[in-house]
Design a protein around this motif. Sequence first.
Motif, PDB file in Angstrom:
ATOM      1  N   ILE A   1       0.872  -1.179   0.000  1.00 36.78           N
ATOM      2  CA  ILE A   1       0.000   0.000   0.000  1.00 36.78           C
ATOM      3  C   ILE A   1       0.905   1.224   0.000  1.00 36.78           C
ATOM      4  O   ILE A   1       1.295   1.713   1.068  1.00 36.78           O
ATOM      5  N   PRO A   2       1.283   1.726  -1.171  1.00 33.09           N
ATOM      6  CA  PRO A   2       2.218   2.852  -1.212  1.00 33.09           C
ATOM      7  C   PRO A   2       1.604   4.115  -0.614  1.00 33.09           C
ATOM      8  O   PRO A   2       0.461   4.458  -0.880  1.00 33.09           O
ATOM      9  N   ASN A   3       2.403   4.799   0.184  1.00 32.76           N
ATOM     10  CA  ASN A   3       1.937   6.001   0.864  1.00 32.76           C
ATOM     11  C   ASN A   3       1.696   7.146  -0.117  1.00 32.76           C
ATOM     12  O   ASN A   3       0.831   7.989   0.105  1.00 32.76           O
ATOM     13  N   SER A   4       2.431   7.169  -1.213  1.00 29.79           N
ATOM     14  CA  SER A   4       2.265   8.255  -2.180  1.00 29.79           C
ATOM     15  C   SER A   4       0.948   8.148  -2.943  1.00 29.79           C
ATOM     16  O   SER A   4       0.398   9.159  -3.361  1.00 29.79           O
ATOM     17  N   ARG A   5       0.425   6.943  -3.110  1.00 29.39           N
ATOM     18  CA  ARG A   5      -0.824   6.770  -3.861  1.00 29.39           C
ATOM     19  C   ARG A   5      -2.049   6.649  -2.974  1.00 29.39           C
ATOM     20  O   ARG A   5      -3.112   7.128  -3.301  1.00 29.39           O
ATOM     21  N   TYR A   6      -1.918   5.946  -1.872  1.00 34.56           N
ATOM     22  CA  TYR A   6      -3.062   5.668  -1.003  1.00 34.56           C
ATOM     23  C   TYR A   6      -2.738   6.062   0.441  1.00 34.56           C
ATOM     24  O   TYR A   6      -2.632   5.198   1.317  1.00 34.56           O
ATOM     25  N   PRO A   7      -2.576   7.332   0.739  1.00 28.56           N
ATOM     26  CA  PRO A   7      -2.187   7.701   2.117  1.00 28.56           C
ATOM     27  C   PRO A   7      -3.261   7.367   3.152  1.00 28.56           C
ATOM     28  O   PRO A   7      -2.945   6.925   4.254  1.00 28.56           O
ATOM     29  N   LYS A   8      -4.519   7.568   2.807  1.00 28.22           N
ATOM     30  CA  LYS A   8      -5.589   7.276   3.775  1.00 28.22           C
ATOM     31  C   LYS A   8      -5.748   5.769   3.983  1.00 28.22           C
ATOM     32  O   LYS A   8      -5.958   5.309   5.110  1.00 28.22           O
ATOM     33  N   SER A   9      -5.647   4.996   2.910  1.00 26.33           N
ATOM     34  CA  SER A   9      -5.767   3.539   3.030  1.00 26.33           C
ATOM     35  C   SER A   9      -4.615   2.958   3.837  1.00 26.33           C
ATOM     36  O   SER A   9      -4.800   2.027   4.625  1.00 26.33           O
ATOM     37  N   ARG A  10      -3.437   3.513   3.649  1.00 20.97           N
ATOM     38  CA  ARG A  10      -2.286   3.012   4.400  1.00 20.97           C
ATOM     39  C   ARG A  10      -2.438   3.321   5.888  1.00 20.97           C
ATOM     40  O   ARG A  10      -2.156   2.479   6.737  1.00 20.97           O
ATOM     41  N   LYS A  11      -2.897   4.536   6.196  1.00 22.64           N
ATOM     42  CA  LYS A  11      -3.101   4.891   7.594  1.00 22.64           C
ATOM     43  C   LYS A  11      -4.182   4.008   8.222  1.00 22.64           C
ATOM     44  O   LYS A  11      -4.035   3.534   9.352  1.00 22.64           O
ATOM     45  N   LEU A  12      -5.252   3.752   7.477  1.00 27.41           N
ATOM     46  CA  LEU A  12      -6.318   2.871   7.955  1.00 27.41           C
ATOM     47  C   LEU A  12      -5.794   1.451   8.177  1.00 27.41           C
ATOM     48  O   LEU A  12      -6.128   0.800   9.177  1.00 27.41           O
ATOM     49  N   ALA A  13      -4.958   0.965   7.259  1.00 26.60           N
ATOM     50  CA  ALA A  13      -4.402  -0.382   7.402  1.00 26.60           C
ATOM     51  C   ALA A  13      -3.494  -0.475   8.624  1.00 26.60           C
ATOM     52  O   ALA A  13      -3.512  -1.479   9.349  1.00 26.60           O
ATOM     53  N   HIS A  14      -2.697   0.563   8.874  1.00 28.45           N
ATOM     54  CA  HIS A  14      -1.841   0.555  10.063  1.00 28.45           C
ATOM     55  C   HIS A  14      -2.669   0.580  11.351  1.00 28.45           C
ATOM     56  O   HIS A  14      -2.356  -0.133  12.308  1.00 28.45           O
ATOM     57  N   TRP A  15      -3.722   1.382  11.369  1.00 26.15           N
ATOM     58  CA  TRP A  15      -4.593   1.418  12.552  1.00 26.15           C
ATOM     59  C   TRP A  15      -5.293   0.080  12.751  1.00 26.15           C
ATOM     60  O   TRP A  15      -5.428  -0.396  13.881  1.00 26.15           O
ATOM     61  N   ALA A  16      -5.734  -0.532  11.671  1.00 30.26           N
ATOM     62  CA  ALA A  16      -6.382  -1.846  11.775  1.00 30.26           C
ATOM     63  C   ALA A  16      -5.394  -2.897  12.276  1.00 30.26           C
ATOM     64  O   ALA A  16      -5.755  -3.763  13.098  1.00 30.26           O
ATOM     65  N   LEU A  17      -4.156  -2.829  11.807  1.00 29.65           N
ATOM     66  CA  LEU A  17      -3.138  -3.769  12.276  1.00 29.65           C
ATOM     67  C   LEU A  17      -2.857  -3.565  13.758  1.00 29.65           C
ATOM     68  O   LEU A  17      -2.755  -4.541  14.513  1.00 29.65           O
ATOM     69  N   ASN A  18      -2.744  -2.316  14.181  1.00 34.79           N
ATOM     70  CA  ASN A  18      -2.493  -2.057  15.604  1.00 34.79           C
ATOM     71  C   ASN A  18      -3.662  -2.539  16.468  1.00 34.79           C
ATOM     72  O   ASN A  18      -3.450  -3.129  17.533  1.00 34.79           O
ATOM     73  N   ALA A  19      -4.886  -2.301  16.002  1.00 31.25           N
ATOM     74  CA  ALA A  19      -6.061  -2.759  16.754  1.00 31.25           C
ATOM     75  C   ALA A  19      -6.101  -4.278  16.820  1.00 31.25           C
ATOM     76  O   ALA A  19      -6.399  -4.866  17.880  1.00 31.25           O
ATOM     77  N   ALA A  20      -5.801  -4.942  15.710  1.00 31.79           N
ATOM     78  CA  ALA A  20      -5.799  -6.404  15.694  1.00 31.79           C
ATOM     79  C   ALA A  20      -4.705  -6.959  16.590  1.00 31.79           C
ATOM     80  O   ALA A  20      -4.910  -7.967  17.290  1.00 31.79           O
TER      81      ALA A  20
ATOM     82  N   VAL B   1      -3.454  -5.538  19.317  1.00 28.38           N
ATOM     83  CA  VAL B   1      -3.895  -5.367  20.708  1.00 28.38           C
ATOM     84  C   VAL B   1      -4.962  -6.405  21.051  1.00 28.38           C
ATOM     85  O   VAL B   1      -4.929  -7.021  22.127  1.00 28.38           O
ATOM     86  N   LEU B   2      -5.899  -6.617  20.153  1.00 31.99           N
ATOM     87  CA  LEU B   2      -6.960  -7.596  20.399  1.00 31.99           C
ATOM     88  C   LEU B   2      -6.399  -9.003  20.564  1.00 31.99           C
ATOM     89  O   LEU B   2      -6.789  -9.742  21.489  1.00 31.99           O
ATOM     90  N   VAL B   3      -5.490  -9.391  19.712  1.00 30.17           N
ATOM     91  CA  VAL B   3      -4.882 -10.723  19.820  1.00 30.17           C
ATOM     92  C   VAL B   3      -4.039 -10.818  21.088  1.00 30.17           C
ATOM     93  O   VAL B   3      -4.013 -11.859  21.763  1.00 30.17           O
TER      94      VAL B   3
END
Length: 184
Positions: free
Chosen positions: A137-156, A158-160
């Motif tokens: 997920i390149p930051n130059s093309r999809y900055p919002k998607s990358r930030k969302l993916a990082h937040w989802a990874l951090n949440a997952a 913590v949950l695990v």
Amino acid sequence: MASIIRPTLLRQTALSASTRHAASLTNALSSQPIRSAVMKDSVRIAAFHASSRRNLLPPGPQIIHGSVNDPAPVKPPSPMHGSYHWTFERAVAAGLVPLTMAPFAAGSLNPGMDAILCSLMLVHCHTGFQQIIIDYIPNSRYPKSRKLAHWALNAATVLVGVGLYEFETNDIGVTETIKRVWKA
């Protein structure tokens, strides 16, 4: 090779080859059903190869910053995101090997060793998925998607982590579960 040939040329080649093959079969067996079956199969194969290529996702936004003569942006070097990060990942991966075998070889069910194993597995999985996000997920093309993916990874993560803690403290633990599944 067949995908780069034009569909009409492919159909003509398949039909002529099947006609020649069917003619030789007709001469040998003198039966019409074999010829029609060969023709039908060759048309079906030619139609399969002539299908158009469809992308699953639409192409990303095409944004050009600057001109052709501008230099490529280079980030300042940081040892934390370079060799130290790579060394940390390798150390975690190498540490998982003896920690995975030790509880089964020694025969002890030490909760401390179980906790270290679970935490290293969690860190190993988190850093692996983090690298997948960075790579795909390149930051130059999809900055919002990358930030969302990082937040989802951090949440997952913590949950695990909470789930593994609960499993270790209130249930039988990871190594005992693996032992029971292995013997089942």
